[in-house]
Design a protein around this motif. Sequence first.
Motif, short mmCIF file in Angstrom:
data_model
loop_
_atom_site.label_atom_id
_atom_site.label_comp_id
_atom_site.label_asym_id
_atom_site.label_seq_id
_atom_site.Cartn_x
_atom_site.Cartn_y
_atom_site.Cartn_z
N LEU A 1 -34.73 4.37 -50.99
CA LEU A 1 -34.11 3.90 -52.24
C LEU A 1 -34.99 4.70 -53.22
N ASP A 2 -34.64 5.57 -53.91
CA ASP A 2 -35.25 6.44 -54.98
C ASP A 2 -34.71 6.36 -56.33
N LEU B 1 -28.39 -9.54 -58.08
CA LEU B 1 -28.46 -9.62 -56.69
C LEU B 1 -27.27 -10.22 -55.91
N PRO B 2 -26.78 -11.61 -56.42
CA PRO B 2 -25.64 -11.92 -55.88
C PRO B 2 -24.41 -11.22 -55.83
N GLU C 1 -37.23 -4.34 -53.46
CA GLU C 1 -37.50 -4.47 -52.31
C GLU C 1 -36.71 -5.56 -51.69
N GLU C 2 -36.12 -6.47 -52.47
CA GLU C 2 -35.08 -7.57 -52.30
C GLU C 2 -33.66 -6.79 -51.82
N ILE C 3 -33.62 -5.90 -52.77
CA ILE C 3 -32.38 -4.94 -52.53
C ILE C 3 -32.33 -4.38 -51.40
N ALA D 1 -24.16 0.32 -54.21
CA ALA D 1 -25.50 0.00 -54.67
C ALA D 1 -26.28 0.97 -55.69
N ALA D 2 -26.12 2.38 -55.39
CA ALA D 2 -26.69 3.09 -56.52
C ALA D 2 -25.83 3.12 -57.81
#
Length: 160
Positions: free
Chosen positions: A131-132, A20-21, A150-152, A40-41
């Motif tokens: 997002l899948d 996350l960070p 969900e945070e991402i 991100a992917a």
Amino acid sequence: MAEDLHIAEGTKEEKYRLLLPQLKGLLQDETDWVANLANAAAALKETFGFFWVGFYRVVGDELVLGPFQGPLACTRIRKGRGVCGTAWAEGRTVLVPDVDAFPGHIACSSQSRSEVVVPLRKADGGVWGVLDIDSNRVADFDEVDVKYLEEIACLLTTYH
């Protein structure tokens, strides 16, 4: 931030907590949303080794394929169809332990066995994409994935 990930050994939750960070650092100075979705992917695929990770964006009454990592994918999905279209239509995360048991599942790959799809929301609450993530193992996703994905998704919307 350098474009290198530091991937934790340990539990799934520990990996998400370290990721996350790093994602935030990667996204915060980039204004192009396509670049952010692509990174991100890649970060999710590299960290967890998922079979397929990608994004679909809402265009009219369809989801249209966006940046992804993995084998070829379905290009367009109608609202309410399959796991992605259902997540969009219902505006909620959909966790599918066995895709063969999901009515109307769209088999973009016969190797996909489980799936989780998280809506990406606009500031007004509307969905602009999803997002899948697919796995080639049955029941590979759980509530830990849902929580952190969900945070991402919130993080990605911040930088959309």
